[in-house]
Design an enzyme around this catalytic site. Structure first.
Site: not given
Ligand code: UDP
Length: 329
Positions: A31, A52, A74, A77, A117, A141, A170, A284-285
């Site tokens: 690491d 790496i 490694a 993320s 992922t 990512y 998650n 992007g969510d």
């Molecule tokens: N989230 C939120 N408030 C925060 C952090 C995350 O509402 O302070 C929401 C985020 O928009 C998503 C969910 O929690 O809908 C999970 O986010 P996280 O970043 O934990 O993981 P991801 O799904 O992006 O891998």
């Protein structure tokens, strides 16, 4: 005959090293400690501090150790950071994996399990998501992780390397012993952010958006305990060592929880009111990400043990309460 864990001082890496060492396996960890912590590495593992992308350092390691198989964590993320600094992700994730594979081919090490992922799918066509569904990442990512999968596939054809890509949903929770857990700086993930409120480190949390097409309007995610993820890596490596073919597996619980449900569960677990306000959506969510993990269950015999969100959050809370500053305290 040892197993090399790259990125073994990070969150999921350290939990995998822990399970391997506790199962009596011979483990080597490498690491660069840019985001990982030396203190998170199981005392039985042999540790190399290296990056790496450093071919010479990899050569020294592969000459000194007899490596059977590699588990590769490694990489960078953070979705948000990958949009601000995409070239960092190409360098760390893709260039890093390229140098690693060059070294593996040169030293005749031919088995690798690596972190991919759910972000490889982008906005899902349907839920639960199957491994054969469309992959169309919406962030750098996810793009670099998908490219890593493809790089493995071409190297496999040319050099006979065999790989398993594990697409996590998650990751959350902490080792039940409370000795290791999640520690990111800055923290961006929902569960550790929620737990900063009862820990006195932030007054409230912001839920990013409540106008999604879900029952309570907040995003739905599939939370999978880090120890269950660790077990999946060990099963995947043994699958390859026993002659298994190249493969891709989703790793999730198959159950989705909304952001509001996660906050509500954390209130029950901690006994703290945890004030939450609603903010704008985060770019992007996707609204809903839930895995079908049937393939990992059937092919690898994987059985997640922490299916219950309350148990998952309890293990996270035990860790964060005892280590409010992560490994610094
Ligand atoms: N989230 C939120 N408030 C925060 C952090 C995350 O509402 O302070 C929401 C985020 O928009 C998503 C969910 O929690 O809908 C999970 O986010 P996280 O970043 O934990 O993981 P991801 O799904 O992006 O891998």
């Amino acid at each position: 005959m040892a197993i090399l864990v790259l990125g073994g001082a990070g969150y999921i890496g350290s939990h995998t090293v822990w399970e391997l060492c506790e199962a009596g396996r011979d483990v080597v960890v490498a690491d660069n400690l840019q985001t990982g912590f030396r203190a998170s590495v199981h005392p039985k593992a042999r540790f190399y501090q290296l990056d790496i992308r450093d071919r010479e350092a990899l050569d020294v390691l592969f000459q000194a150790e007899k490596i059977d198989g590699v588990i590769h964590f490694a990489a960078s993320s953070q979705v948000g950071e990958s949009m601000q600094d995409p070239l960092k992700y190409y360098d760390n994730n893709l260039h890093g994996t390229m140098v690693l594979l060059q070294a593996m081919v040169a030293h005749g090490v031919g088995r690798i399990v690596f972190s991919s992922t759910a972000a490889t799918y982008g906005e899902p066509e349907r839920v639960p998501i199957l491994e054969t569904d469309r992959t169309l990442p919406t962030n750098t990512y996810g793009e670099t992780k998908l490219s890593m999968e493809r790089m493995m596939s071409w190297v496999s054809r040319a050099h006979g390397l065999r790989y398993v890509a594990l697409r996590y949903f998650n990751a959350c929770g902490a080792h039940p012993s409370g000795l290791i857990g999640e520690a990111h700086d800055p923290e961006t993930h929902l569960i550790p952010i929620i737990l900063q409120v009862p820990n006195g480190q932030r007054p409230a949390l912001t839920i990013f958006g409540d106008d999604y097409p879900t029952p309570d309007g907040t995003c739905i995610r599939d939370y999978i305990h880090v120890t269950d993820l660790a077990q999946a890596h060990i099963l995947a490596l043994d699958y390859l060592l026993n002659g298994g073919e190249n493969n891709v597996f989703n790793l999730g619980n198959g159950v989705g929880f909304s952001n509001r449900e996660v906050v509500e569960t954390a209130r029950r677990v901690t006994g703290h009111p945890i004030p939450a306000k609603i903010g704008p959506r985060r770019a992007g969510d996707p609204a809903r990400l839930v895995a079908s993990s049937e393939k990992a269950r059937t092919v690898l015999g994987w059985e997640p043990k922490y299916a219950d969100l309350e148990t998952i959050i309890s293990t996270a809370w035990a860790w964060h309460k005892a280590h409010p500053n992560g490994y610094e305290s």
